[in-house]
Motif scaffolding. Structure first.
Motif: not given
Ligand code: 6A9
Length: 789
Positions: A293-312
């Motif tokens: 979980m580094v580089g672009s995978f990390m970026t993807q993960e972060l983006e996903k969690r941020k979107a989930e956070f905003d929605a919740k």
């Protein structure tokens, strides 16, 4: 002999835990039972660090410093107001899987992010990403050093793996609860796709006697002999960790340093901004991971969690749909996130004193999962603060609230007492001056955990199909035996002189050193009470807390099918508005008031120091300020107008048709009394003790400034009285709108202007003051924005 025996067995009661089964199973926080919540940012006292919810966790963290600055060594590690950062705190944090924090130093900003990934049997993996950017005003991009570390705490081992002579590429380790693991340090890059930047590397591999010593060890071994020589640029000496030999022989007398020494490993990377660095923790029992979980995978993960956070966030608080601006919403997200990111897991023993032991005793070892009021100044648990914290957190994640309450209640002794301030472990203790460490078993603190329980109960009935809240019933069942004892403890040890009256114990003893002896136990410290503490006092705030608590006890008992009639009866008696009038209504003040041995004719004066004629003045002590009492005290109402007078309204004890509401609303709305454009002040501007110091060293605290926890209760109460029928319904509605708007706007404005949420707010300017960041109960602003009470 018998008396002595009695005393020692009574002393033992103080340090004997309550006999009921614990609310929490012994392994409830372990990686096996609760893997998702095992790792976390549970070290609120450091700018950035993680640990596990276990007694002696291996901890990880980060220190940093700016190189080539004119100033002295500016090593940052534990949150310190003295560092004068422009601001820091979590902007997003879901309490479980990820977080995004921004730290604004003088000329650069560090963004610290983490994402967890489950797998294996030990709480899984995580990745950190640190992004550094210089501020636009800075002429030259600063060179900074990040120091990532891992430290064992009396168990476990760490091994450093070095490549290219001095670059610590990874740490492997083992501990009881983590099994085998590996921490890898990736090289700094400018952006995700670019190649490594020029950097200098240093490392330290040593041992430490305790976690509170980590900063000192690093400071002690800093050396200027290293050379930073980027390909295109001048060579310069920079500061880095050098070898460190623990000073075995010097410290042998000190008991603190005979503790087992534990591994401590530091990776230092020195690089010019802008850059990004990742650190990867991999759990040995996690097999077949799809990728690192580094580089672009990390970026993807972060983006996903941020979107989930905003929605919740929107689903939970609905601020967007209520029309709040994007800027306000961003602030609210930061306030909530910093409460979640401020959750700590502490372990250790309180030091307690009762009348039965001559010297303080060690309380049994215990764990505490709790939010903290302030990451810099008080990064530990405070009993009444926690009830307010959980009012907010329970909306986001009721599981957090159940676990926090359970930890607190499991710290109860057999008498039913819970130490008010929890200073657990050496790291926590190192932050507290000795005179504040000892906790006394006569001392209470408002039972605000009942407020949080009330919220959980309401959730249970309002969304009965929601799995998250259904866990509340079994939780209450386990809680109940201890809750009964807790309630009884207040109801027996804090009673007043008249039937159904109450009195805070533990007021200041040296009456004549203070303008008004303090009542720390009430939570309102220096709020004026009877000038001469005595057993004749009765306190209106405690009366109201007991009315509230008995009511919640009745609800819990009823829910569980337990006998509830006695609680119900207590609640009825204590809520009886006629009784309240008899005990606490002052006709003179036209407000609710404490009663006791009191005089208003007090002031601080220079003590008279007698200097015999002919003797040199300087040989005699400097005159202190002491209290002078011009008129003798007598039994009467204290007649201070402020937060205490509002309690029958704040806790909804007045019936909606009570004419007292009219008086209360009038005093609240009066700018010469409690009203300000920023919220309600704690003490009336017309009170003789308004903004008066208590001693020459003790500035006014609850004698004027605006506190958000009480303002939250006021807004909530106005909401309540504007929603039930009665003659004051309209007035309540108007005040509600005004007060709510004033508070939200000011806390928000101060945050934007100063970078922080504050402990309290100045009643004449609205400026934030006291400790900061103090997300603690000031984050209740979010609930006011959401209008969720
Ligand atoms: C003093 C200083 C590094 C005071 O928020 C915690 C409490 C509240 O519970 C209370 O209502 N605060 C309020 O009146 C802060 C108390 C801090 C005491 C510790 C030691 C440490 O110096």
């Amino acid at each position: 002999f018998y008396a002595l025996y009695m005393r020692s067995s009574l002393a033992k009661r103080v340090v004997t835990l309550h006999p009921s089964p614990r609310v929490l199973d012994a392994n409830s926080s372990s990686a096996k039972v609760s893997p998702e919540r095992f790792w976390g940012s549970y070290r609120p006292q450091v700018y950035f660090g993680m640990k596990t919810r276990s007694p002696s966790s291996v901890v990880t963290g980060m220190m940093w410093m700016r190189q080539f600055s004119d100033m002295d060594v500016n090593l940052r590690h534990t949150c310190e107001q003295g560092d004068r950062l422009q601001g820091y705190g979590w902007l997003m944090h879901d309490g479980i899987t990820f977080g995004v924090q921004e730290i604004r130093d003088n000329d650069f900003t560090l963004t610290t992010e983490f994402v967890k990934r489950m797998g294996g049997n030990h709480g899984g993996d995580w990745t950190w990403r640190i992004t550094a950017k210089q501020h636009s005003s800075v002429p030259q991009a600063p060179v900074i050093s990040l120091m990532f570390y891992a430290a064992a705490d009396s168990q476990g081992s760490l091994e450093a793996h070095i490549e290219e002579r001095n670059r610590l590429a990874s740490i492997t380790g083992f501990s009881e609860e983590l099994g085998n693991f590996k921490i890898s340090f990736r090289k700094p890059v400018t952006g995700e796709l670019s190649s490594a930047k020029y950097a200098s590397y240093n490392f330290l591999q040593t041992v430490s006697p305790g976690l509170e010593k980590l900063t000192d060890i690093v400071k002690y071994c800093l050396n200027r002999r290293f050379v930073y020589s980027p390909p295109s640029g001048e060579k310069r000496h920079y500061i880095a960790v050098d070898t460190y030999k623990p000073p075995h022989h010097q410290n042998q007398q000190k008991p603190a340093d005979t503790r087992k020494e534990s591994d401590f490993v530091v990776h230092q990377v020195t690089v010019q901004t802008p850059f990004q660095i990742e650190v990867l923790f991999e759990s040995g029992s996690f097999h077949n991971r799809p990728n690192q979980m580094v580089g672009s995978f990390m970026t993807q993960e972060l983006e996903k969690r941020k979107a989930e956070f905003d929605a919740k966030f929107e689903k939970t608080f609905g601020l967007g749909s209520k029309g709040h601006s994007q800027a306000h919403i961003k602030f609210a997200k930061a306030a909530l996130s910093n409460m979640l990111g401020g959750m700590g897991y502490f372990h250790g023993q309180s030091i307690v004193q009762s009348v039965y032991n001559e010297y303080p005793l060690l309380y049994p070892e215990g764990a505490l999962f709790t939010a903290v009021p302030s990451r810099s100044f008080f990064p530990r648990g405070f009993l009444w603060d926690e009830g307010f914290h959980q009012l907010l957190l329970s909306k986001w994640d009721p599981q957090v609230t159940r676990e926090a309450i359970a930890h607190w209640i499991d710290l109860m002794n057999m008498e039913g007492w819970i130490p008010r301030e929890q200073i657990l472990g050496d790291e926590a203790r190192s932050k507290v001056p000795a005179e504040f460490v000892v906790q006394r078993n006569e001392n209470a603190n408002p039972p605000t955990l009942f407020l949080a329980l009330q919220e959980l109960i309401e959730q249970l009935s309002s969304n009965s199909d929601n799995a998250a809240s259904q866990a509340t019933l079994p939780f209450l069942r386990r809680l109940f035996p201890r809750l009964k004892t807790w309630f009884e403890w207040y109801n027996t040890t804090q009673t007043g002189p008249l039937p159904n009256s109450y009195r805070w114990r533990g007021r200041d003893k040296d009456t004549n050193l203070f303008l008004n002896p303090k009542t720390l136990t009430s939570g309102l410290d220096d709020y004026p009470r009877a000038s001469h503490p005595s057993a004749d006092e009765r306190h209106v705030d405690l009366h109201c807390w007991m009315a509230l608590s008995s009511g919640i006890m009745a609800s819990v008992a009823r829910l569980l099918g337990e006998p509830y009639e006695d609680y119900e009866l207590s609640h009825q008696v204590l809520s009886d508005n006629n009784l309240l009038d008899e005990l606490h209504w002052s006709e003179q003040l036209r407000a609710f008031s404490d009663f006791g041995n009191h005089t208003q004719s007090v002031s601080l004066q220079q003590e008279k120091v007698y200097v015999p004629p002919g003797q040199p003045r300087h040989q005699f002590p400097v005159a202190r300020l002491v209290r002078s009492v011009r008129r003798a005290p007598k039994q009467q109402f204290v007649n201070a107008l402020g937060y205490v007078s509002l309690f029958p309204f704040l806790l909804h004890i007045l019936t909606p048709d009570s004419p007292k509401l009219e008086h209360i609303f009038r005093d609240m709305r009066d700018s010469n009394k409690l009203w300000t454009p920023y919220g309600l002040r704690s003490l009336s501007k017309s009170d003789p003790l308004y903004m008066k110091r208590n001693t020459e060293h003790d500035a006014p605290y609850w004698r004027g400034p605006i506190w958000i926890n009480i303002n939250y209760l006021a807004v909530r109460a106005l909401h309540h009285y504007s929603n039930v029928d009665g003659p004051y319904k309209e007035k309540a509605a108007t005040l509600y709108e005004e007060l709510r708007t004033n508070i939200i706007n000011n806390v928000y404005r101060q945050y934007i202007e100063t970078g922080y949420i504050w402990e309290q707010y100045n009643d004449s300017t609205g400026r934030g003051q006291g400790s900061h960041p103090f997300t603690g109960w000031s984050a209740l602003t979010v609930l006011m924005m959401a209008e969720q009470y």
